[in-house]
Design a protein around this motif. Sequence first.
Motif: not given
Length: 368
Positions: A95, A116-117, A119-121, A156, A158
């Motif tokens: 991250r 954006s996706v 590790l969830r961002g 998304a 982001w």
Amino acid sequence: MEKIQINASRKYEMLIGRDLLTNAGKYISEVIEPGKVCIVTDDVVSGIYKDTVFNSLVAAGFEVYVFVFEHGEKSKNITTVSSILEYMAENDFTRSDAIAALGGGITGDVAGFAASVFLRGIRFVQLPTTFLAAVDSSVGGKTGVNLKGGKNLAGAFWQPSLVLCDCNTFSTLPYEIFLDGVAEAIKYGAIINRELFDTLMLHNHDLFPSSEASQKDIENNVSSDVLIEIVNQCVTIKRDIVMEDERDTGVRQLLNFGHTIGHAVEKCSNYAITHGHAVAIGMFIVSKASYKLGLCKMDCSLEIENMLNKFNFPVACPFTAAELTQVALKDKKRAGKSITLVLPDYIGHCYLKKINIEDLETFISAGL
């Protein structure tokens, strides 16, 4: 060098100038602590600018990885995003690591969506190398890919951590690709800034050379201060709109002028007609239909057609109203039984108009 501050859900700057890619690592390290960074780029841009950015990032202390995909709209899909995600997972990105999107709008879209996706961002930076990406897609946080059903149907919001716009990169663009960005600049003038529209008309010859111009002429022209000022004006307009409506539920929809029909033109052509050229056709059709149906004060199609002709844009649409309608009804701007269009009242002012989906084909027919 110009600096524009964007205060969205993530605050960041866009730097506009020349020779910025040579010092990309320095600028990026000021907003992202050096760690792993994945340069995402296509197979054309890679051969021109990848080494410059790679070496700059290494010099700034980053551990650099590179993911290269095949250029073109055909790669703007879930498969490309999935491949980027797998590549980063295989190389143990965390991250605290980042993505650097090096290229045009397609690169920015797929790289930003991946960021954006994963590790969830995770953070990413935009390094636009096309005029279109510089004036439009690199700012604002919209990311996404095409589905079989239509354009930009998955994505998304982001925001990047930084945007570096090196205007010297425009000198390596073919004129037709350069025109894609011109269409977006015309859009900004049409929706909100008459002065920008007039500036583009005034500099149509000396700022944006014809396709017959020599490479030396192109390099001399795109390095002009006027070009940097046009990028600055476009981004400032978008910055102000995004800061008011980041999630595209209100005023930001004005940025879609010409896009609903333009996206349909792209899809109907199987993306042989590029985004900017399709948007140019879309702006002309919408303007012509709006006046013909009594939905605007002035016939903006005359000025828009004149502008497009000055830059040698084809304005004739090769598809029928029925063909365009079938695709446009799958546009993400549709909501139930209505779809929102951006209509020009006069050059420098557009407004949003919801129309019933049953009336869309009639509207498009009026613009053909």
